[in-house]
Design an enzyme around this catalytic site. Structure first.
Site, mmCIF file in Angstrom:
data_model
loop_
_atom_site.group_PDB
_atom_site.id
_atom_site.type_symbol
_atom_site.label_atom_id
_atom_site.label_comp_id
_atom_site.label_asym_id
_atom_site.label_seq_id
_atom_site.Cartn_x
_atom_site.Cartn_y
_atom_site.Cartn_z
ATOM 1 N N SER A 15 -8.256 2.770 1.786
ATOM 2 C CA SER A 15 -8.601 3.263 3.112
ATOM 3 C C SER A 15 -8.694 2.100 4.102
ATOM 4 C CB SER A 15 -9.931 4.000 3.007
ATOM 5 O OG SER A 15 -10.247 4.578 4.227
ATOM 6 N N CYS A 16 -8.755 2.455 5.363
ATOM 7 C CA CYS A 16 -8.899 1.499 6.460
ATOM 8 C C CYS A 16 -10.063 0.559 6.190
ATOM 9 C CB CYS A 16 -9.145 2.251 7.760
ATOM 10 S SG CYS A 16 -9.647 1.229 9.135
#
Lengths: 77, 205
Positions: A15-16
């Site tokens: 994820s980011c």
């Protein structure tokens, strides 16, 4: 003409901001003008790689999507 | 030299919004020195590294996490990023092996109640005696989100500069050796103000 990818980053499942962070680290290891290919599953990466390309100046050469996997090809500045 | 001038004019033409470049592109028989002024201006803008400064004031998981996400992303984006670490924000940057830090009983009480270290962050709300952070950890793994520890390692590896607040260190009884080695030299409010005013963006989180 097939594009010559020098480095690959597999950021699937991450994820980011890790797809960007890993790409930034990988692109340092290649020469200017060389290409890096990134695979990611984070839907936010579509906008993020475009923004990162504008901020850093590394050109976003290709951007495709295949079955939920986003693929980006970037050329080192 | 003729080719170089042609390239310069082509570059100038590619920037129709720049009135100077537009004017130069339309002038014929211009001396060679003049068009060269355009790329020189561009070069100055190109080489100026953008800067982000973040003040990390809180030791809460839901504040330190975004600080680490933004600082590591800033460094990944080629920005110079400095994080001024103050007050509760300093405790996550205490070395792993340190449990109770401080010189007198009051300072020791602080870290007894708020365990220092990057792995022991509490939520600012819904902490529920650690139940909240535990659930956050489960969700984090399920969705592939990097932990504060992983982000801190990435941030320091990419050159994010963490500056501890000297005043907080004194008040909490923290010594330089109590803090992680990647931490920079301690500084004060005037340094924070200087780097914030020089930066392109500054955040207080």
């Amino acid at each position: 003409m097939a594009i010559q990818v020098i480095a690959r980053v597999d950021a699937r499942g991450l994820s980011c901001p890790m797809p960007i962070v890993k790409t930034a680290q990988a692109i340092k290891s290649i020469a200017s003008g060389a290409l890096v290919e990134v695979l990611a599953t984070d839907p936010g990466s579509q906008k993020d790689f475009a923004a990162w390309s504008r901020t850093t100046g590394h050109e976003l050469v290709e951007q495709t999507v295949d079955g939920g996997v986003f693929r980006f090809v970037l050329r080192r500045k | 030299m003729a080719t170089a001038t042609a390239q310069t004019l082509q570059r100038a033409k590619a920037l129709p919004l720049d009135p100077l470049a537009d004017a130069i592109a339309h002038v014929e028989g211009l001396p060679e020195a003049a068009p060269n002024a355009v790329p020189a201006l561009e070069r100055i803008e190109d080489t100026k590294t953008k800067e982000l400064v973040i003040v990390n004031w809180s030791g809460d998981l839901d504040k330190v996490w975004p600080v680490l996400i933004l600082s590591s992303t800033a460094a990944a984006s080629g920005l110079r990023c400095r994080v001024f670490v103050t007050f509760w924000g300093l405790l996550p940057f205490v070395k792993d092996q340190k449990r109770i830090v401080g010189e007198n009983w009051m300072q020791k009480m602080l870290t007894l109640m708020q365990r220092p270290g990057i792995d022991h962050l509490k939520l600012s709300k819904m902490n529920f005696l650690g139940m909240g952070p535990w659930m956050m950890g489960v969700l984090r793994k399920k969705y592939g989100v990097a932990s504060p520890r992983e982000l801190l390692e990435a941030a320091t590896a990419m050159g994010v500069e963490f500056i501890p607040c000297q005043m907080t260190m004194d008040m909490f009884g923290l010594k330089r050796a109590d803090l992680i080695d990647e931490m920079g030299e301690p500084a004060g409010a005037a340094t924070a103000i200087e780097i914030m005013t020089e930066a392109d963006a500054s955040l207080f989180i």
